[in-house]
Write a protein that holds these residues in place. Structure first.
Motif, PDB file in Angstrom:
ATOM      1  N   ALA A   1      63.036 154.769 116.584  1.00  0.00           N
ATOM      2  CA  ALA A   1      63.985 155.167 115.549  1.00  0.00           C
ATOM      3  C   ALA A   1      63.205 155.677 114.340  1.00  0.00           C
ATOM      4  O   ALA A   1      62.232 155.061 113.915  1.00  0.00           O
ATOM      5  CB  ALA A   1      64.866 153.986 115.164  1.00  0.00           C
ATOM      6  N   SER A   2      63.635 156.821 113.801  1.00  0.00           N
ATOM      7  CA  SER A   2      62.857 157.462 112.736  1.00  0.00           C
ATOM      8  C   SER A   2      63.315 157.115 111.325  1.00  0.00           C
ATOM      9  O   SER A   2      62.556 157.259 110.382  1.00  0.00           O
ATOM     10  CB  SER A   2      62.926 158.982 112.903  1.00  0.00           C
ATOM     11  N   GLY A   3      64.573 156.728 111.166  1.00  0.00           N
ATOM     12  CA  GLY A   3      65.118 156.558 109.819  1.00  0.00           C
ATOM     13  C   GLY A   3      65.752 157.830 109.299  1.00  0.00           C
ATOM     14  O   GLY A   3      66.401 157.833 108.265  1.00  0.00           O
ATOM     15  N   VAL A   4      65.578 158.952 110.027  1.00  0.00           N
ATOM     16  CA  VAL A   4      66.189 160.234 109.684  1.00  0.00           C
ATOM     17  C   VAL A   4      67.460 160.363 110.526  1.00  0.00           C
ATOM     18  O   VAL A   4      67.440 160.113 111.737  1.00  0.00           O
ATOM     19  CB  VAL A   4      65.235 161.416 109.978  1.00  0.00           C
ATOM     20  N   TYR A   5      68.558 160.724 109.872  1.00  0.00           N
ATOM     21  CA  TYR A   5      69.851 160.858 110.547  1.00  0.00           C
ATOM     22  C   TYR A   5      70.320 162.306 110.507  1.00  0.00           C
ATOM     23  O   TYR A   5      69.957 163.067 109.608  1.00  0.00           O
ATOM     24  CB  TYR A   5      70.901 159.990 109.848  1.00  0.00           C
ATOM     25  N   TYR A   6      71.184 162.661 111.478  1.00  0.00           N
ATOM     26  CA  TYR A   6      71.848 163.956 111.432  1.00  0.00           C
ATOM     27  C   TYR A   6      73.329 163.782 111.744  1.00  0.00           C
ATOM     28  O   TYR A   6      73.743 162.826 112.392  1.00  0.00           O
ATOM     29  CB  TYR A   6      71.195 164.971 112.360  1.00  0.00           C
ATOM     30  N   TYR A   7      74.113 164.738 111.249  1.00  0.00           N
ATOM     31  CA  TYR A   7      75.551 164.775 111.538  1.00  0.00           C
ATOM     32  C   TYR A   7      76.035 166.211 111.374  1.00  0.00           C
ATOM     33  O   TYR A   7      75.258 167.100 111.011  1.00  0.00           O
ATOM     34  CB  TYR A   7      76.334 163.789 110.669  1.00  0.00           C
ATOM     35  N   ASN A   8      77.328 166.433 111.644  1.00  0.00           N
ATOM     36  CA  ASN A   8      77.911 167.783 111.604  1.00  0.00           C
ATOM     37  C   ASN A   8      77.157 168.733 112.519  1.00  0.00           C
ATOM     38  O   ASN A   8      76.990 169.899 112.203  1.00  0.00           O
ATOM     39  CB  ASN A   8      77.919 168.374 110.192  1.00  0.00           C
ATOM     40  N   HIS A   9      76.702 168.234 113.644  1.00  0.00           N
ATOM     41  CA  HIS A   9      75.888 169.062 114.536  1.00  0.00           C
ATOM     42  C   HIS A   9      76.783 170.067 115.258  1.00  0.00           C
ATOM     43  O   HIS A   9      77.630 169.689 116.053  1.00  0.00           O
ATOM     44  CB  HIS A   9      75.139 168.183 115.522  1.00  0.00           C
ATOM     45  N   GLU A  10      76.593 171.342 114.939  1.00  0.00           N
ATOM     46  CA  GLU A  10      77.294 172.433 115.608  1.00  0.00           C
ATOM     47  C   GLU A  10      76.298 173.113 116.532  1.00  0.00           C
ATOM     48  O   GLU A  10      75.303 173.677 116.082  1.00  0.00           O
ATOM     49  CB  GLU A  10      77.824 173.434 114.587  1.00  0.00           C
ATOM     50  N   ILE A  11      76.573 173.040 117.814  1.00  0.00           N
ATOM     51  CA  ILE A  11      75.676 173.616 118.803  1.00  0.00           C
ATOM     52  C   ILE A  11      76.117 175.036 119.097  1.00  0.00           C
ATOM     53  O   ILE A  11      77.261 175.274 119.506  1.00  0.00           O
ATOM     54  CB  ILE A  11      75.655 172.756 120.084  1.00  0.00           C
ATOM     55  N   ALA A  12      75.220 175.991 118.900  1.00  0.00           N
ATOM     56  CA  ALA A  12      75.547 177.404 119.086  1.00  0.00           C
ATOM     57  C   ALA A  12      75.679 177.760 120.564  1.00  0.00           C
ATOM     58  O   ALA A  12      76.581 178.495 120.955  1.00  0.00           O
ATOM     59  CB  ALA A  12      74.489 178.286 118.421  1.00  0.00           C
ATOM     60  N   ASP A  13      74.780 177.267 121.388  1.00  0.00           N
ATOM     61  CA  ASP A  13      74.766 177.614 122.810  1.00  0.00           C
ATOM     62  C   ASP A  13      74.308 176.384 123.586  1.00  0.00           C
ATOM     63  O   ASP A  13      73.127 176.061 123.589  1.00  0.00           O
ATOM     64  CB  ASP A  13      73.817 178.799 123.046  1.00  0.00           C
ATOM     65  N   GLU A  14      75.256 175.712 124.234  1.00  0.00           N
ATOM     66  CA  GLU A  14      74.936 174.455 124.934  1.00  0.00           C
ATOM     67  C   GLU A  14      73.928 174.642 126.055  1.00  0.00           C
ATOM     68  O   GLU A  14      73.251 173.696 126.446  1.00  0.00           O
ATOM     69  CB  GLU A  14      76.211 173.816 125.455  1.00  0.00           C
ATOM     70  N   SER A  15      73.796 175.857 126.574  1.00  0.00           N
ATOM     71  CA  SER A  15      72.841 176.085 127.663  1.00  0.00           C
ATOM     72  C   SER A  15      71.416 176.302 127.151  1.00  0.00           C
ATOM     73  O   SER A  15      70.469 176.269 127.926  1.00  0.00           O
ATOM     74  CB  SER A  15      73.272 177.290 128.506  1.00  0.00           C
ATOM     75  N   ASP A  16      71.279 176.499 125.836  1.00  0.00           N
ATOM     76  CA  ASP A  16      69.958 176.741 125.254  1.00  0.00           C
ATOM     77  C   ASP A  16      69.268 175.404 125.002  1.00  0.00           C
ATOM     78  O   ASP A  16      69.649 174.656 124.108  1.00  0.00           O
ATOM     79  CB  ASP A  16      70.080 177.527 123.957  1.00  0.00           C
ATOM     80  N   THR A  17      68.259 175.109 125.791  1.00  0.00           N
ATOM     81  CA  THR A  17      67.541 173.841 125.643  1.00  0.00           C
ATOM     82  C   THR A  17      66.186 174.012 124.974  1.00  0.00           C
ATOM     83  O   THR A  17      65.480 173.030 124.752  1.00  0.00           O
ATOM     84  CB  THR A  17      67.343 173.170 127.017  1.00  0.00           C
ATOM     85  N   GLU A  18      65.816 175.244 124.631  1.00  0.00           N
ATOM     86  CA  GLU A  18      64.520 175.467 123.977  1.00  0.00           C
ATOM     87  C   GLU A  18      64.604 174.992 122.534  1.00  0.00           C
ATOM     88  O   GLU A  18      65.545 175.309 121.808  1.00  0.00           O
ATOM     89  CB  GLU A  18      64.147 176.954 124.022  1.00  0.00           C
ATOM     90  N   LYS A  19      63.616 174.208 122.142  1.00  0.00           N
ATOM     91  CA  LYS A  19      63.566 173.614 120.804  1.00  0.00           C
ATOM     92  C   LYS A  19      62.263 173.999 120.121  1.00  0.00           C
ATOM     93  O   LYS A  19      61.249 174.213 120.774  1.00  0.00           O
ATOM     94  CB  LYS A  19      63.619 172.081 120.892  1.00  0.00           C
TER      95      LYS A  19
END
Length: 173
Positions: free
Chosen positions: A66-84
């Motif tokens: 666990a990092s202590g960094v949180y995220y929310y309101n995650h809008e995924i543009a293309d669910e098939s795109d797995t490249e990060k």
């Protein structure tokens, strides 16, 4: 198990502190800075912020803990795109940064973006941006040790929890 996660997080804070130590001046405030204590304070502030605003936030797992960094309101543009993006990626983003009280301290202009090498940014972005794919949008909540720690930076007071609305427009690995 929670104690082990905390120890791993402290290792990350320690690495951040080593970087900061190279810039310390005599009698600087960091001589009395306790990163663990500040992280505990920030965790409570973040928990209150999430609860008070009814936010469904997810803590980012970073290097298996666990990092202590949180995220929310995650809008995924293309669910098939797995490249990060990774730590050496050049990222192009549009963003707005603000404090827990809503005070905006920085942002890109409407319709504009800016590019950075991810490894040159605050640790909170280095933890948060790699959960995104091209075109995704999210809000990061970053404890101060992963931001600017005991240093004030422009309109950002020392020991501030930072919030960023980020759109990952593009990146190159």
């Amino acid at each position: 198990m929670k104690k082990l996660g905390l120890i791993k997080r402290l290792l990350g804070v320690f690495l951040l502190a080593i970087t900061a130590v190279s810039c310390i001046k005599e009698n600087d405030v960091t001589e009395t800075y306790d990163a663990l204590k500040q992280l505990e304070i920030d965790e409570a502030l973040i928990a209150d912020y999430i609860a008070d605003n009814g936010i469904d936030a997810t803590e980012i797992i970073y290097n298996g803990t666990a990092s202590g960094v949180y995220y929310y309101n995650h809008e995924i543009a293309d669910e098939s795109d797995t490249e990060k993006p990774n730590s050496t990626s050049e990222v192009t983003v549009a963003y707005k940064g603000y404090l827990l009280d809503g005070t905006v301290f920085d942002s890109t202009d409407e319709g504009e973006s800016i590019s950075f090498i991810l490894s040159g940014l605050i640790v909170g972005w280095q933890i948060g941006i790699p959960v995104m794919s091209k075109g995704d949008k999210l809000t990061l909540i970053i404890p101060s040790p992963y931001g600017y720690g005991p240093y004030a930076a422009g309109a950002i007071p020392a020991n501030s929890v930072l919030i960023f609305d980020i759109e990952l427009i593009d990146f190159t690995n």
